[in-house]
Design a protein around this motif. Sequence first.
Motif, PDB file in Angstrom:
ATOM      1  N   GLN A  93       0.610  -1.433   0.270  1.00  0.00           N
ATOM      2  CA  GLN A  93       0.475   0.246  -0.023  1.00  0.00           C
ATOM      3  C   GLN A  93       0.875   1.233   0.177  1.00  0.00           C
ATOM      4  O   GLN A  93       0.544   2.264  -0.884  1.00  0.00           O
ATOM      5  N   VAL A  94       1.970   1.196   1.207  1.00  0.00           N
ATOM      6  CA  VAL A  94       2.804   2.273   0.622  1.00  0.00           C
ATOM      7  C   VAL A  94       3.804   2.127  -0.834  1.00  0.00           C
ATOM      8  O   VAL A  94       3.674   3.858  -1.077  1.00  0.00           O
ATOM      9  N   LYS A  95       4.148   1.703  -1.374  1.00  0.00           N
ATOM     10  CA  LYS A  95       5.071   1.506  -2.386  1.00  0.00           C
ATOM     11  C   LYS A  95       3.984   2.024  -3.884  1.00  0.00           C
ATOM     12  O   LYS A  95       3.997   2.637  -4.365  1.00  0.00           O
ATOM     13  N   SER A  96       2.339   1.142  -3.871  1.00  0.00           N
ATOM     14  CA  SER A  96       1.235   1.858  -4.537  1.00  0.00           C
ATOM     15  C   SER A  96       1.233   3.553  -3.704  1.00  0.00           C
ATOM     16  O   SER A  96       0.990   4.078  -5.067  1.00  0.00           O
ATOM     17  N   GLY A  97       1.659   4.019  -3.147  1.00  0.00           N
ATOM     18  CA  GLY A  97       1.144   5.262  -2.628  1.00  0.00           C
ATOM     19  C   GLY A  97      -0.372   5.469  -2.061  1.00  0.00           C
ATOM     20  O   GLY A  97      -1.276   6.517  -2.033  1.00  0.00           O
ATOM     21  N   GLY A  98      -1.008   4.358  -2.003  1.00  0.00           N
ATOM     22  CA  GLY A  98      -2.088   4.147  -1.190  1.00  0.00           C
ATOM     23  C   GLY A  98      -1.841   4.755   0.116  1.00  0.00           C
ATOM     24  O   GLY A  98      -2.643   5.464   0.792  1.00  0.00           O
ATOM     25  N   LEU A  99      -1.141   4.521   0.616  1.00  0.00           N
ATOM     26  CA  LEU A  99      -0.718   5.412   1.839  1.00  0.00           C
ATOM     27  C   LEU A  99       0.642   6.575   1.664  1.00  0.00           C
ATOM     28  O   LEU A  99       1.903   5.503   0.831  1.00  0.00           O
ATOM     29  N   THR A 100       0.803   7.265   2.579  1.00  0.00           N
ATOM     30  CA  THR A 100       1.871   8.120   2.084  1.00  0.00           C
ATOM     31  C   THR A 100       3.486   7.296   3.410  1.00  0.00           C
ATOM     32  O   THR A 100       3.968   7.688   2.799  1.00  0.00           O
ATOM     33  N   ILE A 101       2.855   7.219   4.927  1.00  0.00           N
ATOM     34  CA  ILE A 101       3.289   6.641   5.945  1.00  0.00           C
ATOM     35  C   ILE A 101       2.871   5.956   6.447  1.00  0.00           C
ATOM     36  O   ILE A 101       1.584   5.404   7.111  1.00  0.00           O
ATOM     37  N   ASN A 126      20.337   0.160   8.122  1.00  0.00           N
ATOM     38  CA  ASN A 126      20.009   1.552   6.874  1.00  0.00           C
ATOM     39  C   ASN A 126      20.440   1.715   6.104  1.00  0.00           C
ATOM     40  O   ASN A 126      20.169   1.994   5.004  1.00  0.00           O
ATOM     41  N   ALA A 127      21.594   1.566   6.380  1.00  0.00           N
ATOM     42  CA  ALA A 127      23.170   1.772   4.841  1.00  0.00           C
ATOM     43  C   ALA A 127      21.701   0.644   4.208  1.00  0.00           C
ATOM     44  O   ALA A 127      21.494   0.492   2.733  1.00  0.00           O
ATOM     45  N   ALA A 128      21.882  -0.971   4.363  1.00  0.00           N
ATOM     46  CA  ALA A 128      21.386  -2.055   3.740  1.00  0.00           C
ATOM     47  C   ALA A 128      19.656  -1.667   3.068  1.00  0.00           C
ATOM     48  O   ALA A 128      19.055  -1.778   2.105  1.00  0.00           O
ATOM     49  N   LEU A 133      15.999  -0.364  -0.447  1.00  0.00           N
ATOM     50  CA  LEU A 133      14.432   0.082  -1.321  1.00  0.00           C
ATOM     51  C   LEU A 133      14.438   0.038  -2.241  1.00  0.00           C
ATOM     52  O   LEU A 133      14.223   0.336  -3.612  1.00  0.00           O
ATOM     53  N   PRO A 134      12.672  -0.043  -2.836  1.00  0.00           N
ATOM     54  CA  PRO A 134      12.553  -0.132  -4.885  1.00  0.00           C
ATOM     55  C   PRO A 134      12.594   2.259  -4.123  1.00  0.00           C
ATOM     56  O   PRO A 134      12.285   2.771  -3.202  1.00  0.00           O
ATOM     57  N   ALA A 135      12.618   2.817  -5.823  1.00  0.00           N
ATOM     58  CA  ALA A 135      12.767   3.531  -6.328  1.00  0.00           C
ATOM     59  C   ALA A 135      11.029   4.882  -5.565  1.00  0.00           C
ATOM     60  O   ALA A 135      11.898   5.707  -4.970  1.00  0.00           O
ATOM     61  N   GLU A 136      10.465   3.680  -4.935  1.00  0.00           N
ATOM     62  CA  GLU A 136       9.388   4.751  -4.954  1.00  0.00           C
ATOM     63  C   GLU A 136       9.141   5.379  -3.257  1.00  0.00           C
ATOM     64  O   GLU A 136       8.016   5.772  -3.141  1.00  0.00           O
ATOM     65  N   LEU A 137      10.069   4.603  -2.982  1.00  0.00           N
ATOM     66  CA  LEU A 137      10.112   4.270  -1.433  1.00  0.00           C
ATOM     67  C   LEU A 137      11.357   5.046  -0.750  1.00  0.00           C
ATOM     68  O   LEU A 137      12.489   4.808  -1.018  1.00  0.00           O
ATOM     69  N   GLU A 138      11.663   5.587   0.727  1.00  0.00           N
ATOM     70  CA  GLU A 138      12.608   6.200   1.547  1.00  0.00           C
ATOM     71  C   GLU A 138      12.147   6.225   2.906  1.00  0.00           C
ATOM     72  O   GLU A 138      11.142   5.930   3.376  1.00  0.00           O
ATOM     73  N   VAL A 139      13.306   5.841   3.937  1.00  0.00           N
ATOM     74  CA  VAL A 139      13.540   5.853   4.888  1.00  0.00           C
ATOM     75  C   VAL A 139      13.718   7.294   5.435  1.00  0.00           C
ATOM     76  O   VAL A 139      15.110   7.834   5.183  1.00  0.00           O
ATOM     77  N   ASN A 250      14.820  -0.314  15.394  1.00  0.00           N
ATOM     78  CA  ASN A 250      14.296   1.423  15.599  1.00  0.00           C
ATOM     79  C   ASN A 250      13.146   1.543  14.846  1.00  0.00           C
ATOM     80  O   ASN A 250      12.681   1.276  13.523  1.00  0.00           O
ATOM     81  N   VAL A 251      11.813   2.758  15.421  1.00  0.00           N
ATOM     82  CA  VAL A 251      11.353   2.626  14.712  1.00  0.00           C
ATOM     83  C   VAL A 251      11.809   4.093  14.320  1.00  0.00           C
ATOM     84  O   VAL A 251      12.257   4.926  14.423  1.00  0.00           O
ATOM     85  N   THR A 252      10.961   3.818  12.732  1.00  0.00           N
ATOM     86  CA  THR A 252      11.641   4.590  10.865  1.00  0.00           C
ATOM     87  C   THR A 252      10.231   4.822  10.602  1.00  0.00           C
ATOM     88  O   THR A 252       9.797   3.533  10.147  1.00  0.00           O
ATOM     89  N   PRO A 253      10.211   6.087  10.555  1.00  0.00           N
ATOM     90  CA  PRO A 253       9.378   6.236   9.219  1.00  0.00           C
ATOM     91  C   PRO A 253       9.350   5.739   7.827  1.00  0.00           C
ATOM     92  O   PRO A 253      10.357   6.227   7.962  1.00  0.00           O
ATOM     93  N   LEU A 254       8.869   4.883   7.063  1.00  0.00           N
ATOM     94  CA  LEU A 254       8.707   4.722   5.861  1.00  0.00           C
ATOM     95  C   LEU A 254       7.581   5.565   5.150  1.00  0.00           C
ATOM     96  O   LEU A 254       6.568   5.398   5.298  1.00  0.00           O
ATOM     97  N   LEU A 255       7.716   5.564   3.610  1.00  0.00           N
ATOM     98  CA  LEU A 255       7.326   6.972   2.976  1.00  0.00           C
ATOM     99  C   LEU A 255       7.032   6.893   1.702  1.00  0.00           C
ATOM    100  O   LEU A 255       8.467   5.961   1.080  1.00  0.00           O
ATOM    101  N   TYR A 256       5.812   7.149   1.168  1.00  0.00           N
ATOM    102  CA  TYR A 256       5.845   6.725   0.113  1.00  0.00           C
ATOM    103  C   TYR A 256       6.475   8.234  -0.363  1.00  0.00           C
ATOM    104  O   TYR A 256       6.247   9.845  -0.666  1.00  0.00           O
ATOM    105  N   LYS A 257       7.733   8.264  -1.335  1.00  0.00           N
ATOM    106  CA  LYS A 257       8.441   8.991  -1.511  1.00  0.00           C
ATOM    107  C   LYS A 257       8.011  10.808  -2.318  1.00  0.00           C
ATOM    108  O   LYS A 257       8.402  11.264  -2.016  1.00  0.00           O
ATOM    109  N   ALA A 258       6.628  10.258  -3.992  1.00  0.00           N
ATOM    110  CA  ALA A 258       6.190  11.378  -3.997  1.00  0.00           C
ATOM    111  C   ALA A 258       5.337  11.811  -3.068  1.00  0.00           C
ATOM    112  O   ALA A 258       4.786  13.307  -3.680  1.00  0.00           O
TER     113      ALA A 258
END
Length: 308
Positions: A93-101, A126-128, A133-139, A250-258
């Motif tokens: 859902q994050v990868k497709s943009g249905g969720l932002t965070i 985090n380095a790994a 992560l695919p290009a659509e996502l970022e931490v 560690n608690v880490t936000p995962l985002l839909y980059k766009a």
Amino acid sequence: MRRKYGIAGVLISAMLALAACGGGGSTGGNPLDTTSAAPSASASGGGGKAVIGSFDFDESVLLGSIYAQALEAKGVQVEEKPRIGSREAVYDQVKSGGLTIVPEYNGNLLAFIDLKNTAATTDDVNAALKEKLPAELEVLDSSPAEDKDSLSITKDTQTKQSLNTIEDLAKVSKDLVVGGPPEFKKRWEARFKEVYGIEFKEWKPTGPTTSDALKDGTIQVGNVFTTDPKMVANNLVPLQDTKNIFPAQNVTPLLYKAGATDTIRTTLNSISAKLSTQSLLDMMQKISVNKDEPATVAKEWLTSNGLG
């Protein structure tokens, strides 16, 4: 007159069509509905818009509420979709943009993407992640707050079996029943056998009741999170993970980059900087023991840390 009725009919049909198109809103609907994907940063303007999801357990709901309330205070338009399900359901859902965070745990996220990755420390994980992560996502920045997986037992079992480490468990595991989330077996069975030589008698999907199942003897070993207040209440002992099978969590936000804006990134990084393991444990105590609502606990924490 015939012409007037024709025009009216067209207008009515158009209005009905528009109403039908607008009927897929999320209010009261399926939390996995992706008919309205998260808007892009350029389309949202101002502080942006964000759809915030969470996994189906209280701590994730709490973190999602912390993110949501902090972002709303910064002018971001927020929609919350709590308790969607497991990572298997949420990630796409994050990868497709249905969720932002989504509030994530960096080690488990890496294991989901690359199960055989052996990174264990926060920096290495985090380095790994940034590589995998695919290009659509970022931490974003990881918080010092950590909620690790554990294999836990009762103090009584520890005394009777002389168990202190997961390695000790290997000699008796074939006689023991293990419990955890429904997806626990799929994720970890092969890894436990490969790293520690562990094979359990039976796997039970105990989910959020794992701590209580240990206490009442339904299971003898449980996948309990280290910030679970019932660790202390039920006299549970986490076995030492001497071979680091469970990486940093560690608690880490995962985002839909766009869908992310600078306001979103800055606000979430500010939260991560102030969130500690102890504060997470204190908040979970209020939810699990005092039965406070996650949104109320989130608001108290944000206010006390100048983020509300």
